[in-house]
Design a protein around this motif. Sequence first.
Motif, PDB file in Angstrom:
ATOM      1  N   HIS A 139       0.821  -1.208   0.000  1.00 45.67           N
ATOM      2  CA  HIS A 139       0.000   0.000   0.000  1.00 45.67           C
ATOM      3  C   HIS A 139       0.857   1.261   0.000  1.00 45.67           C
ATOM      4  CE1 HIS A 139      -3.762  -2.184   1.783  1.00 45.67           C
ATOM      5  NE2 HIS A 139      -3.585  -2.409   0.484  1.00 45.67           N
ATOM      6  N   GLN A 140       1.955   1.236   0.768  1.00 42.38           N
ATOM      7  CA  GLN A 140       2.845   2.395   0.802  1.00 42.38           C
ATOM      8  C   GLN A 140       3.473   2.657  -0.564  1.00 42.38           C
ATOM      9  OE1 GLN A 140       5.563   1.276   3.908  1.00 42.38           O
ATOM     10  NE2 GLN A 140       4.186   1.904   5.580  1.00 42.38           N
ATOM     11  N   HIS A 143       0.831   4.021  -2.949  1.00 45.12           N
ATOM     12  CA  HIS A 143       0.610   5.432  -2.620  1.00 45.12           C
ATOM     13  C   HIS A 143       1.737   6.316  -3.161  1.00 45.12           C
ATOM     14  CE1 HIS A 143      -0.623   8.946  -0.273  1.00 45.12           C
ATOM     15  NE2 HIS A 143       0.664   9.083   0.095  1.00 45.12           N
ATOM     16  N   THR A 147       1.120   9.260  -5.880  1.00 37.08           N
ATOM     17  CA  THR A 147       1.170  10.632  -5.369  1.00 37.08           C
ATOM     18  C   THR A 147       2.571  11.217  -5.305  1.00 37.08           C
ATOM     19  OG1 THR A 147       1.374   9.926  -3.049  1.00 37.08           O
ATOM     20  CG2 THR A 147      -0.866  10.148  -3.969  1.00 37.08           C
ATOM     21  N   GLU A 149       4.481  10.855  -2.808  1.00 36.73           N
ATOM     22  CA  GLU A 149       4.742  11.128  -1.404  1.00 36.73           C
ATOM     23  C   GLU A 149       4.840   9.815  -0.626  1.00 36.73           C
ATOM     24  OE1 GLU A 149       1.599  13.533   0.027  1.00 36.73           O
ATOM     25  OE2 GLU A 149       2.063  15.254  -1.267  1.00 36.73           O
ATOM     26  N   LYS A 150       5.691   9.811   0.394  1.00 30.78           N
ATOM     27  CA  LYS A 150       5.823   8.660   1.265  1.00 30.78           C
ATOM     28  C   LYS A 150       4.927   8.854   2.482  1.00 30.78           C
ATOM     29  CE  LYS A 150      10.508   7.229  -0.007  1.00 30.78           C
ATOM     30  NZ  LYS A 150      11.875   6.917   0.486  1.00 30.78           N
ATOM     31  N   LYS A 151       4.128   7.813   2.776  1.00 27.33           N
ATOM     32  CA  LYS A 151       3.220   7.899   3.907  1.00 27.33           C
ATOM     33  C   LYS A 151       3.120   6.530   4.565  1.00 27.33           C
ATOM     34  CE  LYS A 151      -1.236   9.883   5.166  1.00 27.33           C
ATOM     35  NZ  LYS A 151      -2.476  10.514   4.666  1.00 27.33           N
ATOM     36  N   PRO A 154      -1.317   4.908   4.400  1.00 33.04           N
ATOM     37  CA  PRO A 154      -2.166   5.482   3.329  1.00 33.04           C
ATOM     38  C   PRO A 154      -3.619   5.009   3.501  1.00 33.04           C
ATOM     39  CG  PRO A 154      -0.876   3.654   2.488  1.00 33.04           C
ATOM     40  CD  PRO A 154      -0.434   3.857   3.907  1.00 33.04           C
ATOM     41  N   TRP A 156      -6.434   6.135   2.551  1.00 36.53           N
ATOM     42  CA  TRP A 156      -7.339   6.169   1.398  1.00 36.53           C
ATOM     43  C   TRP A 156      -7.269   4.883   0.584  1.00 36.53           C
ATOM     44  CZ3 TRP A 156      -5.908   6.117  -3.827  1.00 36.53           C
ATOM     45  CH2 TRP A 156      -4.525   6.176  -4.087  1.00 36.53           C
ATOM     46  N   LEU A 157      -6.194   4.095   0.775  1.00 36.27           N
ATOM     47  CA  LEU A 157      -6.095   2.764   0.170  1.00 36.27           C
ATOM     48  C   LEU A 157      -6.507   1.670   1.149  1.00 36.27           C
ATOM     49  CD1 LEU A 157      -2.711   2.920  -1.795  1.00 36.27           C
ATOM     50  CD2 LEU A 157      -4.996   2.672  -2.769  1.00 36.27           C
ATOM     51  N   GLN A 158      -6.102   1.817   2.407  1.00 32.00           N
ATOM     52  CA  GLN A 158      -6.320   0.746   3.385  1.00 32.00           C
ATOM     53  C   GLN A 158      -7.793   0.595   3.770  1.00 32.00           C
ATOM     54  OE1 GLN A 158      -3.569   2.012   6.430  1.00 32.00           O
ATOM     55  NE2 GLN A 158      -1.896   0.767   5.590  1.00 32.00           N
TER      56      GLN A 158
END
Length: 220
Positions: A139-140, A143, A147, A149-151, A154, A156-158
């Motif tokens: 998922h990371q 994401h 995008t 960006e590292k998060k 995430p 909005w996916l999980q």
Amino acid sequence: MIQVSEAFGGRKLPNQVYVRMKKTLELTAYQLLQLKDIAVISTNNTNKKEIEYTPIYRLGKKDKNIVVIDSFLVIEHLNCNFPDLDFQLIGPDQTIIRINKRKKSPSVLVALSVWLLIFVGTAMTIMNFHYDVSMQEVHQKVHFLLTGEKKEYPLWLQIPYSLGLGIGMLLFFNHWFNKRFNEEPSPLEVEIYNYQRNLDDYVIQYENAHNDADHPHSSS
């Protein structure tokens, strides 16, 4: 299977009786079995009611909880009682009788304990699977690819993934409590059906008294 209408030009002869054994029968107590309990018949004979109420076998404690009534024994018994009639067997060759004695309904505590055990086991299975395939890292990376960006989480996916996992399981098993989404059987129901069919075949082979010369059925 030859249809009656094809065999006799759409009419049944008065001295012919067609017998179709029921595949299974569940009872809650020992009793005297009549023909109507283990089979359905079709005939133009005026003695149809008398035939249906013919005693076939008396269940007793010696039978325990499973009895197999063989069609050969039924036809033989009917021939002795109605020698002028011609009995024709169609459908299953045996009726499997299961005697299920009345049981108390399970307590709420037992039901909750079983539910909790299944819930924890299922949750551990899903979490271990996600850990083995590194689902969070996937998922990371998705994401980051979308995008830049590292998060760490995430959401909005999980969150949609978690909802989709639950909805997918409901659709797979085709049940919401007692409600079915469609008439198609679920894979679990198919497996249970195959298991029950194999179990019935085993019972017919090893519990059928007709296959055991030392344990013949006795009619009443």
